[in-house]
Scaffold this active site. Structure first.
Site, mmCIF file in Angstrom:
data_model
loop_
_atom_site.group_PDB
_atom_site.id
_atom_site.type_symbol
_atom_site.label_atom_id
_atom_site.label_comp_id
_atom_site.label_asym_id
_atom_site.label_seq_id
_atom_site.Cartn_x
_atom_site.Cartn_y
_atom_site.Cartn_z
ATOM 1 N N CYS A 2 0.812 -1.207 0.000
ATOM 2 C CA CYS A 2 0.000 0.000 0.000
ATOM 3 C C CYS A 2 0.853 1.269 0.000
ATOM 4 C CB CYS A 2 -0.960 0.071 1.190
ATOM 5 S SG CYS A 2 -2.189 -1.219 1.193
ATOM 6 N N ARG A 27 3.690 -0.465 -5.043
ATOM 7 C CA ARG A 27 3.390 -1.009 -3.719
ATOM 8 C C ARG A 27 2.051 -1.750 -3.677
ATOM 9 N NH1 ARG A 27 5.056 0.951 1.255
ATOM 10 N NH2 ARG A 27 7.223 1.546 1.143
ATOM 11 N N TRP A 75 -2.957 -2.634 -1.740
ATOM 12 C CA TRP A 75 -2.682 -4.066 -1.884
ATOM 13 C C TRP A 75 -3.528 -4.708 -0.795
ATOM 14 C CZ3 TRP A 75 -0.908 -8.220 0.939
ATOM 15 C CH2 TRP A 75 -0.534 -9.339 0.188
ATOM 16 N N ASN A 101 -1.534 2.036 5.810
ATOM 17 C CA ASN A 101 -0.668 0.957 5.316
ATOM 18 C C ASN A 101 -0.211 0.136 6.510
ATOM 19 O OD1 ASN A 101 1.183 -0.644 3.913
ATOM 20 N ND2 ASN A 101 2.832 0.829 4.226
ATOM 21 N N GLY A 102 -0.372 -1.191 6.427
ATOM 22 C CA GLY A 102 0.012 -2.052 7.542
ATOM 23 C C GLY A 102 -1.220 -2.765 8.069
ATOM 24 N N GLU A 485 15.634 -19.252 -8.596
ATOM 25 C CA GLU A 485 15.268 -17.916 -9.076
ATOM 26 C C GLU A 485 14.545 -17.989 -10.426
ATOM 27 O OE1 GLU A 485 14.944 -15.122 -7.896
ATOM 28 O OE2 GLU A 485 14.960 -13.736 -9.576
ATOM 29 N N LYS A 489 10.844 -16.438 -11.028
ATOM 30 C CA LYS A 489 10.517 -15.446 -12.068
ATOM 31 C C LYS A 489 9.364 -15.948 -12.923
ATOM 32 C CE LYS A 489 12.005 -12.389 -11.064
ATOM 33 N NZ LYS A 489 12.958 -12.216 -10.031
ATOM 34 N N GLU A 492 5.974 -15.961 -10.964
ATOM 35 C CA GLU A 492 5.376 -14.682 -10.575
ATOM 36 C C GLU A 492 4.828 -13.891 -11.758
ATOM 37 O OE1 GLU A 492 7.836 -11.753 -8.625
ATOM 38 O OE2 GLU A 492 9.618 -12.525 -9.587
ATOM 39 N N HIS A 508 14.749 -37.813 -5.340
ATOM 40 C CA HIS A 508 14.109 -37.979 -4.024
ATOM 41 C C HIS A 508 12.667 -37.490 -4.035
ATOM 42 C CE1 HIS A 508 17.955 -39.114 -2.229
ATOM 43 N NE2 HIS A 508 18.448 -38.247 -3.100
ATOM 44 N N LYS A 607 5.591 -4.716 -5.172
ATOM 45 C CA LYS A 607 7.056 -4.733 -5.183
ATOM 46 C C LYS A 607 7.644 -4.659 -3.778
ATOM 47 C CE LYS A 607 11.064 -3.483 -7.668
ATOM 48 N NZ LYS A 607 11.342 -4.906 -7.937
HETATM 49 C C1 F6R Z 1 10.680 -11.316 -7.042
HETATM 50 C C2 F6R Z 1 10.677 -10.200 -6.154
HETATM 51 C C3 F6R Z 1 10.441 -10.447 -4.706
HETATM 52 C C4 F6R Z 1 11.435 -9.618 -3.889
HETATM 53 C C5 F6R Z 1 11.144 -9.756 -2.391
HETATM 54 C C6 F6R Z 1 12.170 -9.035 -1.546
HETATM 55 O O1 F6R Z 1 10.943 -10.913 -8.348
HETATM 56 O O2 F6R Z 1 10.861 -9.100 -6.554
HETATM 57 O O3 F6R Z 1 10.544 -11.791 -4.397
HETATM 58 O O4 F6R Z 1 12.714 -10.066 -4.180
HETATM 59 O O5 F6R Z 1 9.882 -9.251 -2.133
HETATM 60 O O6 F6R Z 1 12.229 -7.676 -1.855
HETATM 61 P P1 F6R Z 1 13.408 -6.784 -1.323
HETATM 62 O O7 F6R Z 1 14.629 -7.158 -2.071
HETATM 63 O O8 F6R Z 1 12.962 -5.382 -1.590
HETATM 64 O O9 F6R Z 1 13.555 -7.076 0.134
#
Ligand code: F6R
Length: 612
Positions: A2, A27, A75, A101-102, A485, A489, A492, A508, A607
């Protein structure tokens, strides 16, 4: 999550708040809203489901002339994504408007003090608006009303409030440690924003609201208060970075732009830090003495999501070059298992945003235990950088796409630099290795550029594979973190079920999933575990599984075994994860693109994750 904003100034508040919300959209983008104070006092509120563009469209016709107001991009945590649950929330008569927010943990209990029919939303926020209005009805001013209300609420959150009784003043408050708030001072305005990235075009100085602090501001003056109501002095700081314009340039999405920015971003990350002529690493920002470095008996890496995946690579470097026992902890689990920490434990946190709530909580835990702390971050001045003893900045420029790309490569580079630096001081690193690794790292921007040239080939592969619903990613050694990773990617941004495994684990359990409908991405550069990866690939092929193999430059031995071969650029084997991740970012991008998805703002994600 948010994004919240409050603004008092000379400029048209509506347009300024909408611009700020656009910058905070990463956000959360479920819905958004704005409350503007009419000069005559009444509040004019507009809410809209969907992205900020929908709110902008809706306010086009009825944006009132106003010099103060608040805004929110949501959010969803409590209640579905619909207009009723969209902020700002108000009391019954619309005298007070609140953005939040929170999480207000005891909101259900607080709601019991009101009759149920007055609530028009399912949120945890709305009760705060009713409580503030009730306090004001009993004669309290807005600041007192907010303070009295927050004393009764529990949780970790921030709010911004405007009231029709005093439309030229806004009150903002931060309860607990999560959900930071920045107060920004502009030429003829004062504002409060969730983080520094909003309204950087007008803000000249900033100050941070610490836990349980309040600010009451007009366009001319901001007064800060403690939890007990005493006025407090706050230092104004320079904005820690230059305002950068966000635009897509020639790219269709920020994710693709940011993937393509990696050669240049990494050049900025390594500039001045890796020096070939002196054969040394320079990390001037480290505030830890050589004695302290020699006393380190353990390194604990913490982070979340992509940053956590990057720390798995960091652990390799730390053990290899600095020979310090190292472990990786998911930040959200760290504090709940009473970790054994002391002053000789070095905690290294990685958080591109600097605001991730779980990483902050892990850092608080480390602080209580008296650990040394270094954080790797992309956003100067953010919360992680204020907790850590030293902050090493990625210098990548803002990352806008929700999926992290360039900041992951930068954080791996910085953990490499840090491990070399600590290794030299501790005497565990020969000058030959240091020089060789410095030269290899200086080649990274070139290798990253070559990795980007694979984009067309990867797009073709994506066109053959984008209809599959399940993918397995396998890697060993330094390929393992990149396998996880790659899977993250893909899931998501493509909403495809993708799992990343250490290739040794395959037999396993995961091998039971293999059939012609589950392709495997095998990370198989020619390193010490290459032959083992080859036998994994053979076992998959024996079960009709399709294989897309990422191999070293010039490697031909898998040509008859894998269905698709992606030849990686030449790079030092220890630095290969930093380059290998790029084709996987591109693969996720092209698959999502072919599926017609919203790449920069995937569903359900934000994000910056500021709630647990
Ligand atoms: C994936 C992604 C998230 C962030 C995670 C941590 O592409 O962006 O998994 O990596 O939310 O975010 P930070 O690095 O800001 O702590």
């Amino acid at each position: 999550m948010c994004g919240i904003i409050g603004y008092c100034g000379k400029d048209d508040a509506g347009t300024t708040i909408l611009r700020g919300l656009k910058a905070l959209e990463y956000r959360g983008y479920d819905s958004s809203g704005i409350a503007l104070a009419n000069p005559n006092g009444s509040l004019s509120i507009t809410r809209s489901v969907g992205k900020i563009s929908a709110l902008i469209e809706k306010t086009k016709l009825n944006l009132i002339a106003s010099s103060s107001g608040i805004g929110h991009t949501r959010w969803a945590t409590h209640g579905a994504v619909n207009e009723a649950n969209t902020h700002p929330h108000t009391d019954q008569l619309g005298k007070v408007a609140v953005v939040h927010n929170g999480i207000i943990e005891n909101f259900e209990t607080l709601k019991k003090n009101f009759s149920p029919e007055i609530f028009s939303s399912e949120t945890d926020t709305e009760v705060i608006a009713h409580m503030i209005a009730l306090e004001m009805d009993s004669g309290q001013n807005l600041l007192q009303a907010v303070q009295n209300t927050l004393h009764k609420a529990t949780g970790s959150f921030s709010i911004v409030v405007v009231s029709e009784l005093n439309p030229h003043k806004i009150v903002a408050a931060r309860k607990g440690n999560a959900s930071g708030l920045v107060v920004g001072f502009a030429k003829d305005a004062i504002c409060v924003v969730s983080d520094i990235t909003a309204l950087t075009d007008i803000i000249e100085h900033i100050t941070f609201l610490d836990a349980n602090e309040y600010v009451e501001f007009s366009s001319k003056e901001a007064i800060f208060y403690s939890d007990t109501g005493e006025e407090i002095d706050k230092k104004e700081l320079q904005l820690p970075f230059e305002h950068s314009v966000q635009n897509l340039g020639q790219f269709k999405h920020y994710m693709l732009k940011e993937i393509n920015e990696q050669p240049e971003a990494i050049l900025d990350t390594i500039r001045g830090r890796y020096q070939s002529d002196t054969g040394s690493i320079y990390l001037q920002e480290l505030q830890i003495s050589s004695e302290q470095i020699c006393d380190i008996n353990r390194v604990v890496f913490v982070g979340m999501g992509t940053s956590s995946n990057a720390t798995l690579v960091g652990r390799h470097y730390m053990e290899r070059f600095a020979k310090i026992p190292s472990e990786v902890d998911n930040a959200s689990e760290f504090r709940y298992r009473q970790p054994i920490l002391d002053k000789n434990t070095l905690v290294i946190s990685v958080a591109q945003s600097g605001e991730t709530v779980d990483t902050l909580a892990a850092m608080d835990e480390a602080k209580r235990a008296g650990c040394m702390q270094i954080t790797i971050c992309n956003n100067p001045g953010t919360q992680t950088t204020r907790i850590a003893d030293s902050s090493i900045y990625m210098r990548c420029g803002q990352e806008i796409s929700v999926a992290s790309t360039k900041t992951m490569t930068a954080s791996m580079v910085l953990m490499h630099a840090l491990a070399l630096y600590l290794g030299k001081i501790r005497g565990t690193l020969s000058s030959e290795t240091e020089q060789q690794q410095i030269n290899a790292a200086l080649h990274l921007p070139v290798a990253l550029g070559q990795a980007l040239e694979l984009s067309n080939q990867i797009e073709e592969i994506a066109s053959r594979y984008h209809t599959f619903d399940d993918f397995l990613f396998l890697g060993r050694g330094l390929g393992f973190p990149i396998a996880i990773e790659g899977a993250l990617k893909l899931k998501e941004i493509s909403y495809i079920n993708a799992i990343g495994y250490a290739a040794g684990e395959m037999k396993h359990g995961p091998i039971a999933l293999i059939d012609s409908q589950m392709p495997t991405i095998a990370i198989a550069p020619r390193d010490t575990v290459f032959e083992k990866m080859v036998s994994n690939i053979q076992q998959i092929r024996a079960r009709q599984g399709k294989v897309i193999a990422l191999v070293s430059h010039g490697e031909k031995s898998l040509n008859n075994l894998a269905d698709e071969i992606i030849e990686l650029p030449e790079v030092d084997p220890l630095l290969s994860p930093i380059v290998t991740v790029v084709p996987l970012q591109l693969l996720a991008y092209h698959i999502a693109q072919k599926r017609g998805l919203d790449i920069d703002q995937p569903r359900n994600l934000a994000k910056t994750v500021t709630v647990e």
